[in-house]
Design a protein around this motif. Structure first.
Motif, mmCIF file in Angstrom:
data_model
loop_
_atom_site.group_PDB
_atom_site.id
_atom_site.type_symbol
_atom_site.label_atom_id
_atom_site.label_comp_id
_atom_site.label_asym_id
_atom_site.label_seq_id
_atom_site.Cartn_x
_atom_site.Cartn_y
_atom_site.Cartn_z
ATOM 1 N N GLN A 1 0.855 -1.451 0.147
ATOM 2 C CA GLN A 1 0.140 -0.146 -0.218
ATOM 3 C C GLN A 1 0.898 1.341 0.106
ATOM 4 O O GLN A 1 0.451 2.344 0.530
ATOM 5 N N ARG A 2 1.931 1.318 -0.646
ATOM 6 C CA ARG A 2 2.969 2.318 -0.689
ATOM 7 C C ARG A 2 2.676 3.119 -1.834
ATOM 8 O O ARG A 2 2.547 2.379 -3.052
ATOM 9 N N GLU A 3 3.021 4.349 -2.083
ATOM 10 C CA GLU A 3 2.890 5.159 -3.384
ATOM 11 C C GLU A 3 4.204 4.951 -4.003
ATOM 12 O O GLU A 3 5.449 5.155 -3.311
ATOM 13 N N LEU A 4 4.282 4.557 -5.094
ATOM 14 C CA LEU A 4 5.307 4.228 -5.884
ATOM 15 C C LEU A 4 5.947 5.295 -6.891
ATOM 16 O O LEU A 4 7.332 5.696 -6.925
ATOM 17 N N ALA A 5 5.105 6.051 -7.534
ATOM 18 C CA ALA A 5 5.426 7.124 -8.572
ATOM 19 C C ALA A 5 4.325 8.200 -8.716
ATOM 20 O O ALA A 5 3.212 7.428 -8.436
ATOM 21 N N THR A 6 4.579 9.242 -9.169
ATOM 22 C CA THR A 6 3.780 10.094 -9.366
ATOM 23 C C THR A 6 3.747 10.681 -10.846
ATOM 24 O O THR A 6 4.794 10.967 -11.416
ATOM 25 N N LEU A 7 2.707 10.508 -11.622
ATOM 26 C CA LEU A 7 2.783 10.944 -13.106
ATOM 27 C C LEU A 7 2.434 12.271 -13.165
ATOM 28 O O LEU A 7 1.031 12.657 -13.127
ATOM 29 N N GLY A 8 3.226 13.438 -13.120
ATOM 30 C CA GLY A 8 3.043 14.742 -13.173
ATOM 31 C C GLY A 8 3.203 15.211 -14.383
ATOM 32 O O GLY A 8 3.395 15.089 -15.569
ATOM 33 N N GLY A 9 3.294 16.731 -14.253
ATOM 34 C CA GLY A 9 3.710 17.588 -15.449
ATOM 35 C C GLY A 9 2.415 17.799 -16.652
ATOM 36 O O GLY A 9 2.545 17.946 -17.436
ATOM 37 N N ASN A 10 0.945 17.424 -15.916
ATOM 38 C CA ASN A 10 -0.065 17.486 -16.798
ATOM 39 C C ASN A 10 -0.667 19.056 -16.676
ATOM 40 O O ASN A 10 -0.603 19.677 -15.748
ATOM 41 N N ASP A 11 -1.168 19.389 -17.995
ATOM 42 C CA ASP A 11 -1.823 20.697 -17.872
ATOM 43 C C ASP A 11 -3.269 20.689 -17.880
ATOM 44 O O ASP A 11 -4.059 21.696 -18.094
ATOM 45 N N ASP A 12 -3.747 19.462 -17.119
ATOM 46 C CA ASP A 12 -5.232 19.446 -16.895
ATOM 47 C C ASP A 12 -5.247 18.254 -16.006
ATOM 48 O O ASP A 12 -4.484 17.481 -15.934
ATOM 49 N N GLN A 13 -6.703 18.146 -15.343
ATOM 50 C CA GLN A 13 -6.851 17.195 -14.545
ATOM 51 C C GLN A 13 -6.872 15.742 -15.371
ATOM 52 O O GLN A 13 -7.156 15.835 -16.586
#
Length: 722
Positions: free
Chosen positions: A655-667
Motif C-alpha cells: 500500500q505504498r505510493e511508488l510514483a507520481t505521473l505529473g507535469g500535466n496541464d489538465d486534470q
C-alpha cells in the motif's frame, strides 16, 4: 421554511421573518422575487419563483467561463445589486451558488437574500461571534468587525469574488478550514487571475482586483460603477479602473513579508554605510546578501522537493531555474540541485502522446477502454469514438456507416460492438468493432433508453418506453428473433448490463429501482428494494457485477456514501464499505477478482476483500478527488487518476505510493494499463492521451520517493532556512 422550529428561539424566527420581508420588497428582472411570507401548521415559510436552470457554481464547475461571458453575467448581476442597494437593502451573501442562470433566457437571477439587511440598520438582531456570509466570498469587514462597517462596498467585494470565480473556476481564497480562509481574506492578496487563466484580459483583471481591495475605499463606490466599467470593457472602451502601481505592490509585499522586508531594510542600511566608505560595512553587506541567497536557495530546494513528490514538475523546473548562476554570481548549486533536476526530467517517461476526445461538460468525461491490443477512447454524449493499435500506436481509421440525422451511436467496445439507434424508425443496428461489420437489425417497440450486449454478440437487451411504463426487449441476434419482453418499470431504464457469464441481466432505473433477470431461465430474480429514505439515487456510478456468480455492487448516491452488495440467491443486502465523508466514484477489481479498490472525494483509496466483504487496507492520497482506478494485469499495482493534474502508482501488497505521473496541464480523468504491463495510459480533461513507460516511471519513482533526503543534504552543506 424553518425546519425543526421547536428547537429555535424567538430571535431566530424574528430574524427569519425580518430578512424575508426585506427580500420581498425587491422587484427586478435579475432578482428572484419573494411572493408570500406566512405561518402554516406552526412553521414559518416563504415562497418564491421557481427558476429552471443551473447556478453559476454548477455552470462553472472546474472550467472557467469565457471572459466576455463572465463580464456579461456580472454586469447584469451588479445592476441587480445596485437596484437592491437603491432600495436600502444589502445582500451580504453573494456567491456563485446564489446566482441562478435561467435556462430559457440565459439571464442571471440573484437569489437567497437570507442574510439581507437594511442599509440603515433597521433590525437590531445580530449573530454575535458569527461570520455572516460565505468565507470564500466575504469582504474583510464581514470577516472581522475591526476592519470597519459592512456596507454597499461589501457587496461590491463579493461581486468581484464572483467574477474571480467565473474567470478562474475557484474562489479568491481557499483553505482547509474556516479560520484559514478568513486569515487569507484579512491578510493575503488573491492570485492574479491571468496566472490561473492566461486568457483573462488585463482590463478585466483590473476590474476584478479593484473589487477585491482590502480597504473599502479603494473599491468601486457603488455596484452601478462596477456595472458601468464592465459595460465599457464589453464595448471595447477604456475602463476607469487602474491597476495597482509598482510602489503600492512593494508596500503590500512588505506588509505580507515583514521578515524579508526587514532584511531588505538592513541591506539598504549597510549599503548606505558602505557609501560612506566603511570597509567593515561592505563585508557585512556581502555576508548578509550571501546568507540571504543561501537561505533562499535552501528554502527553494525544499519547496522543489515537495513539488516533485506532488507531481508539480513545472514548479520544480521553475524553482531550479531560478538558481542557475547569472552575471558572475556565486554558484550555490550542489548535489541536491542536480539530484532534483534529474528526478524531474521526464525525458523518456512519455513514449507517445495522442490526441483524444475532450470533455464536453462536467460529469460526462470521455472514457478509456483497453480491449486486447486496441485502445478505445469514446464520448457517449457526442457519439464519438477513436481507436489506436497499441502495438504501433497508430490510429485505426474507423469508417462508420452512413448515418441519418435521426440516429445516434452507443458504444460497447468491451463486447466489440457498436449500436446505431434510430428513434424515428424504431430500429437498432448492431455492428462489430472495429470493422463495423453489420451483425443484426433489431426492431424496437418504443423509444430506446439503454441497451446491453452479451460478450458473445448473441443477445441484445434494450430498455424502451411502452406507454406509461418502461420495459426490456431481449433479442437473439444469432437467430434474428425476439426472445421476449419483460419488466414493468415506472421510471426510465438508464442502465443495462450482463453478468460476466452473460446469464443475468441487471437494469437500473431513474427512480433507483434495480431489476435482475435470469437470461438462461427467462425469469425475474430477487432484486434489492429501492431506498425510500432518500430521493438521491442518481446512478453516477451504475451497478456492477462482482466476481461471485450471485453478487451485485451498487452505490445509491452521494447521501449514503456507501458501497452495498446484493446477493440475489439469498436476498441479502449488506454494506461492503461505508465512507465517513465524500462520495464514491471510482471502482476497480483485481484481475483475480479477490480485491475491489474504491475511491472518490474522501482522499483515500480503500481495498476490500470481495469474498468476505470487508476492508483490507486504505491508502491516503492526500490530494484532490480520485476520478479513476485501474489494476495492472499482474494485480501487483494500482494506478489512480486525480483532479489535481496527477496520476499515481501504488504497490498493492505494501500500500505504498511508488510514483507520481505529473507535469500535466489538465486534470487526469482516466487511467489504464496496457495488457503487457509495459505502459500506463492517462487521459486528461483536454483530450490528451499520454503513454508512459512503466519501467522508466518506476525507476524514476525511486528518486521521487527519496527526496526527503534533500533536507539532510542541505543541512550537511551548511545551509539552513532561517
Amino acid at each position: 421554511m424553518i425546519l425543526a422550529e421547536q428547537f429555535v428561539d424567538k430571535k431566530v424566527i424574528q430574524r427569519f421573518r425580518g430578512e424575508v420581508t426585506t427580500a420581498a420588497l425587491l422587484q427586478h428582472p435579475n432578482i428572484v422575487p419573494v411572493h408570500e411570507v406566512g405561518l402554516h401548521a406552526g412553521q414559518h415559510f416563504f415562497s418564491m419563483d421557481y427558476v429552471e436552470g443551473q447556478s453559476l457554481a454548477q455552470l462553472v464547475g472546474d472550467r472557467p467561463l469565457p471572459p466576455t461571458k463572465a463580464a456579461h453575467y456580472l454586469k447584469l448581476i451588479a445592476e441587480a445589486i445596485h437596484y437592491a442597494h437603491s432600495q436600502g437593502i444589502l445582500h451580504r451573501d453573494l456567491k456563485p451558488s446564489n446566482v441562478l442562470i435561467e435556462a430559457a433566457t440565459d439571464q442571471p437571477r440573484v437569489t437567497d437574500f437570507g442574510l439581507a439587511t437594511r442599509i440603515e440598520g433597521e433590525s437590531s438582531l445580530t449573530l454575535t461571534g458569527q461570520v455572516l456570509g460565505s468565507p470564500g466570498f466575504i469582504a474583510p469587514e464581514q470577516a472581522s468587525p475591526d476592519r470597519g462597517k459592512v456596507g454597499r462596498r461589501s457587496d461590491v467585494y463579493a461581486l468581484g469574488a464572483i467574477l474571480y470565480h467565473l474567470l478562474t473556476a475557484r474562489a479568491p481564497f481557499q483553505g482547509g478550514s474556516l479560520p484559514a480562509i478568513v486569515t487569507q481574506v484579512l491578510n493575503s492578496e488573491p492570485i492574479s487571475p491571468p496566472l490561473l487563466n492566461p486568457s483573462v484580459p488585463r482590463d478585466l483583471e483590473t476590474i476584478c482586483l479593484k473589487c477585491l481591495e482590502k480597504e473599502p475605499g479603494r473599491r468601486y463606490t457603488t455596484a452601478k460603477e462596477l456595472a458601468d466599467d464592465l459595460g465599457r470593457f464589453l464595448n471595447g472602451e477604456p475602463v476607469h479602473a487602474r491597476p495597482v502601481s509598482g510602489a503600492e505592490k512593494v508596500w503590500r509585499w512588505c506588509r505580507r513579508k515583514p521578515a524579508l522586508a526587514t532584511l531588505g531594510v538592513v541591506v539598504l542600511f549597510l549599503v548606505i554605510v558602505v557609501g560612506f566608505g566603511t570597509p567593515i560595512a561592505l563585508v557585512r553587506i556581502n555576508r548578509a546578501r550571501l546568507d540571504a541567497e543561501r537561505n533562499l536557495y535552501a528554502a527553494d530546494m525544499r519547496l522543489a522537493s515537495q513539488a516533485l513528490r506532488d507531481g508539480a514538475i513545472g514548479q520544480v523546473q521553475e524553482l531550479l531555474g531560478a538558481h542557475e548562476p547569472r552575471n558572475g554570481a556565486e554558484d550555490l548549486r550542489g548535489f541536491e540541485w542536480r539530484y532534483l533536476r534529474h528526478a524531474a526530467d521526464q525525458t523518456g517517461l512519455v513514449t507517445h502522446q495522442l490526441q483524444g476526445l475532450r470533455a464536453t461538460q462536467i460529469f460526462s468525461n470521455p472514457r478509456l477502454i483497453v480491449i486486447g491490443g486496441t485502445l478505445y477512447n469514446l464520448q457517449e454524449e457526442t457519439s464519438q469514438i477513436l481507436a489506436w493499435d497499441m502495438t504501433t500506436w497508430a490510429q485505426f481509421p474507423l469508417k462508420l456507416p452512413p448515418q441519418r440525422t435521426s440516429e445516434r451511436w452507443w458504444w460497447y467496445p468491451a463486447q466489440q460492438a457498436a449500436l446505431s439507434v434510430n428513434d424515428k424508425d424504431r430500429t437498432m443496428e448492431v455492428y462489430r468493432l472495429p470493422t463495423f461489420e453489420e451483425v443484426s437489425v433489431v426492431p424496437v417497440p418504443g423509444k430506446a433508453s439503454q441497451a446491453a450486449v452479451s460478450k458473445d454478440l448473441r443477445t441484445l437487451a434494450v430498455g424502451f418506453q411502452d406507454g406509461d411504463t418502461h420495459r426490456i426487449l431481449e433479442w437473439d441476434m444469432a437467430a434474428g428473433s425476439q426472445r421476449g419482453v419483460f419488466g414493468k418499470y415506472q421510471a426510465k431504464v438508464t442502465y443495462l448490463a450482463f453478468s460476466p457469464d452473460d446469464s443475468v441481466l441487471v437494469a437500473a432505473c431513474d427512480d433507483g429501482e434495480i431489476g435482475l433477470w435470469s437470461i438462461t431461465q427467462g425469469k425475474a430474480l430477487l432484486s434489492p428494494v429501492p431506498d425510500s429514505s432518500t430521493t438521491e439515487q442518481d446512478w453516477n456510478t451504475p451497478p456492477f457485477f462482482g466476481p461471485g456468480l450471485t453478487r451485485l455492487y451498487f452505490s445509491r448516491g452521494n447521501e449514503r456514501k456507501a458501497l452495498e452488495v446484493w446477493d440475489w440467491s439469498t436476498g441479502k443486502l449488506s454494506v461492503a464499505y461505508q465512507a465517513h465523508r465524500g462520495e464514491l466514484g471510482a471502482f476497480a477489481f483485481s484481475p483475480n477478482g479477490a480485491v475491489l479498490a474504491t475511491a472518490g472525494s474522501a482522499e483515500v483509496i480503500v481495498l476490500l476483500d470481495t469474498k468476505e466483504s470487508r476492508q483490507i487496507d486504505a491508502m491516503p492520497v492526500n490530494g484532490a478527488m480520485i476520478t479513476s482506478l485501474a489494476f495492472s494485469p499482474s494485480g501487483s499495482l494500482i494506478a489512480s487518476a486525480s483532479r489535481d493534474h496527477t496520476a499515481k502508482l501504488w504497490d498493492v501488497k505494501t500500500q505504498r505510493e511508488l510514483a507520481t505521473l505529473g507535469g500535466n496541464d489538465d486534470q487526469v480523468n482516466e487511467v489504464a494499463f496496457t495488457p503487457d504491463e509495459k505502459s500506463v495510459i492517462t487521459l486528461l480533461g483536454n483530450g490528451k492521451i499520454k503513454v508512459w513507460d512503466l519501467r522508466a516511471v518506476l525507476g524514476r519513482g525511486v528518486l521521487w520517493r527519496t527526496t526527503n533526503m534533500i533536507e539532510g543534504l542541505i543541512v550537511s552543506a551548511g545551509l539552513a532556512v532561517a
